[in-house]
Design a protein around this motif. Structure first.
Motif, PDB file in Angstrom:
ATOM      1  N   GLN A   1    -115.418  -7.267  31.880  1.00  0.00           N
ATOM      2  CA  GLN A   1    -115.689  -8.623  31.222  1.00  0.00           C
ATOM      3  C   GLN A   1    -114.863  -9.592  31.705  1.00  0.00           C
ATOM      4  O   GLN A   1    -114.914 -11.081  32.319  1.00  0.00           O
ATOM      5  N   GLY A   2    -113.709  -9.141  30.580  1.00  0.00           N
ATOM      6  CA  GLY A   2    -113.087 -10.047  30.816  1.00  0.00           C
ATOM      7  C   GLY A   2    -112.244 -10.595  32.622  1.00  0.00           C
ATOM      8  O   GLY A   2    -111.563 -11.685  32.878  1.00  0.00           O
ATOM      9  N   ASP A   3    -111.534  -9.657  33.175  1.00  0.00           N
ATOM     10  CA  ASP A   3    -111.122  -9.817  34.548  1.00  0.00           C
ATOM     11  C   ASP A   3    -112.319 -10.351  35.527  1.00  0.00           C
ATOM     12  O   ASP A   3    -111.551 -10.837  35.902  1.00  0.00           O
ATOM     13  N   ALA A   4    -113.489 -10.186  35.246  1.00  0.00           N
ATOM     14  CA  ALA A   4    -114.273 -10.823  35.887  1.00  0.00           C
ATOM     15  C   ALA A   4    -114.458 -12.344  36.171  1.00  0.00           C
ATOM     16  O   ALA A   4    -114.013 -13.479  36.831  1.00  0.00           O
ATOM     17  N   ILE A   5    -114.231 -12.990  34.431  1.00  0.00           N
ATOM     18  CA  ILE A   5    -114.138 -13.755  34.681  1.00  0.00           C
ATOM     19  C   ILE A   5    -112.851 -14.694  35.218  1.00  0.00           C
ATOM     20  O   ILE A   5    -113.093 -16.377  35.236  1.00  0.00           O
ATOM     21  N   SER A   6    -111.603 -13.878  34.766  1.00  0.00           N
ATOM     22  CA  SER A   6    -110.634 -14.602  35.161  1.00  0.00           C
ATOM     23  C   SER A   6    -110.338 -14.528  36.602  1.00  0.00           C
ATOM     24  O   SER A   6    -109.779 -16.108  36.872  1.00  0.00           O
ATOM     25  N   THR A   7    -110.850 -13.643  37.259  1.00  0.00           N
ATOM     26  CA  THR A   7    -111.568 -13.737  38.468  1.00  0.00           C
ATOM     27  C   THR A   7    -112.052 -15.479  39.599  1.00  0.00           C
ATOM     28  O   THR A   7    -111.310 -15.161  39.725  1.00  0.00           O
ATOM     29  N   VAL A   8    -112.895 -14.907  38.311  1.00  0.00           N
ATOM     30  CA  VAL A   8    -113.791 -16.518  38.407  1.00  0.00           C
ATOM     31  C   VAL A   8    -113.435 -17.686  38.447  1.00  0.00           C
ATOM     32  O   VAL A   8    -113.465 -18.556  39.390  1.00  0.00           O
ATOM     33  N   LEU A   9    -112.654 -17.292  37.193  1.00  0.00           N
ATOM     34  CA  LEU A   9    -111.886 -18.709  37.111  1.00  0.00           C
ATOM     35  C   LEU A   9    -110.674 -19.424  38.215  1.00  0.00           C
ATOM     36  O   LEU A   9    -110.386 -20.552  38.559  1.00  0.00           O
ATOM     37  N   ARG A  10    -110.309 -17.742  38.325  1.00  0.00           N
ATOM     38  CA  ARG A  10    -108.598 -18.108  39.669  1.00  0.00           C
ATOM     39  C   ARG A  10    -109.403 -18.165  40.789  1.00  0.00           C
ATOM     40  O   ARG A  10    -108.701 -19.052  41.705  1.00  0.00           O
ATOM     41  N   ALA A  11    -110.493 -18.188  40.621  1.00  0.00           N
ATOM     42  CA  ALA A  11    -111.075 -18.487  42.481  1.00  0.00           C
ATOM     43  C   ALA A  11    -111.639 -20.189  42.278  1.00  0.00           C
ATOM     44  O   ALA A  11    -111.850 -20.569  43.155  1.00  0.00           O
TER      45      ALA A  11
END
Length: 383
Positions: free
Chosen positions: A242-252
């Protein structure tokens, strides 16, 4: 004899002995007294008496005073209470060939004194002897372990064996108690060894069961620990994903914002170059105009917001402004406004060159306009 006769005749008794009536009277008194004593029979409350006359059985005498024929009667008393008979120690061999010594106590009671008198010579001795033989027979029909542990069964079997013959004697066997059954010394030693071995075996079994239980408990604990550890790892992986997903969304989103900022920067640079040129026509990139319009719409919730007749735009919070770089955009727009002011000055300068006039400088001096700028001015007007 002469001296005795002389003494009696010459003494005080001479008158009495000389009278035969006195002598006969004394003899009759003695006989009557002996007869009365022989006729009276007193029986205690707990006894019964068997009366025989000239050796013939007549009846049972009840407790109290009884009159019997004198001199020819005999009375045999029987105790009607419960009596205890000790059975001497008996040596016997069990069915598994183990020698033992046993003794017992028999409790009997005379129920019929007539039978006890007529059917058996000495009922106490008869019961004792019968109990001895019965005890040896019962023990010989059992194994050693049973003789040591099943006393109640031995007592019941002896009592049952004694019941039938003693009933014919008028005797009731109330109970039989085996007091002690003692094996021989060798058998005792073997039994002690057997008991010790049995206790060791039980101790080993209990120890093995304890170790088995301990192993089971340990395995259960390890199993629970592994389950909890696996659940923790699973939860950690889920949270990490979940943290990676949130980080990916934020990076996107950040990349998208940076891309838009890059487009705006390039557009602003283009506008700046256009503003520095001599042309009065401005070409705005479509991406820049649409992005500026989108930012304006996002700021206000619509294209504009009207309140009290005054149009005011809504604002982002500080975090959003920093993320999308709105402060940089404001600086770029300020530069664009300054560039537009330079363009107006350039239009005036171009018009003056077209008319062939000299343009004053900022300090008030006259500036010569080259001829080549006329062509550029005409090109600007033509465009």
């Amino acid at each position: 004899m002469d001296i005795l006769t002389h003494t009696l005749v010459g003494g005080p008794m001479q008158v009495g002995l000389e009278d035969p009536l006195v002598l006969v009277g004394a003899l009759v008194f003695v006989v009557v007294l002996a007869t009365v004593w022989s006729m009276v029979e007193i029986v205690d409350a707990y006894n019964r008496g068997a009366l025989t006359v000239l050796g013939e059985y007549r009846k049972l005498l009840e407790p109290g005073l009884n009159i019997v024929p004198p001199f020819v009667s005999r009375v045999y008393t029987f105790d009607m209470r419960t009596q205890t008979i000790d059975v001497p120690s008996q040596e016997a061999i069990t069915r598994d060939n183990s020698p033992v010594t046993a003794d017992a106590v028999v409790y009997i009671r005379v129920m019929n004194a007539k039978r006890a008198f007529l059917e058996v010579d000495d009922y106490e001795r008869a019961v004792s002897n019968l109990a001895q033989t019965t005890l040896r027979a019962v023990i010989g029909d059992m194994e050693l372990d049973d003789t040591l542990s099943r006393r109640e069964m031995i007592n019941e079997r002896i009592r049952t064996e004694l019941d039938e013959p003693t009933d014919e004697w008028g005797i009731r066997v109330e109970s039989v108690e085996v007091r002690e059954v003692t094996p021989s010394r060798d058998v005792k030693g073997a039994m002690e060894q057997q008991t010790s071995a049995e206790r060791k075996r039980r101790a080993m079994i209990l120890e093995a069961q304890g170790e088995r239980r301990s192993a089971i408990e340990k395995a259960e604990g390890d199993k629970q620990s592994n389950i909890i550890r696996a659940q923790g790892e699973k939860q950690s992986q889920i949270l990490e994903a979940q943290g990676d997903a949130i980080s990916t969304v934020l990076r996107a989103r950040s990349a998208e914002s940076m891309g838009e900022r890059a487009v705006i920067d390039r557009g602003m640079e283009t506008l700046e170059r256009i503003g520095q040129s001599e042309s009065t026509t401005f070409v705005m990139p479509q991406e820049l105009t649409s992005m500026v319009g989108r930012y304006g719409k996002h700021l206000s919730g619509s294209d504009v917001a009207e309140e009290n007749g005054k149009l005011e735009s809504l604002e982002f919070d500080d975090e959003t402004r920093e993320l999308i770089g709105l402060d940089d955009i404001a600086e770029i727009i300020g530069e664009i406004e300054e560039t537009e002011m330079d363009v107006e000055a350039m239009e005036k300068e171009a018009q003056a060159i077209k008319e062939g006039q000299d343009m004053p400088s900022e300090g008030g001096d006259v500036v010569d306009v080259p001829e080549t700028r006329q062509d550029g001015g005409s090109d600007a007007d033509g465009s």
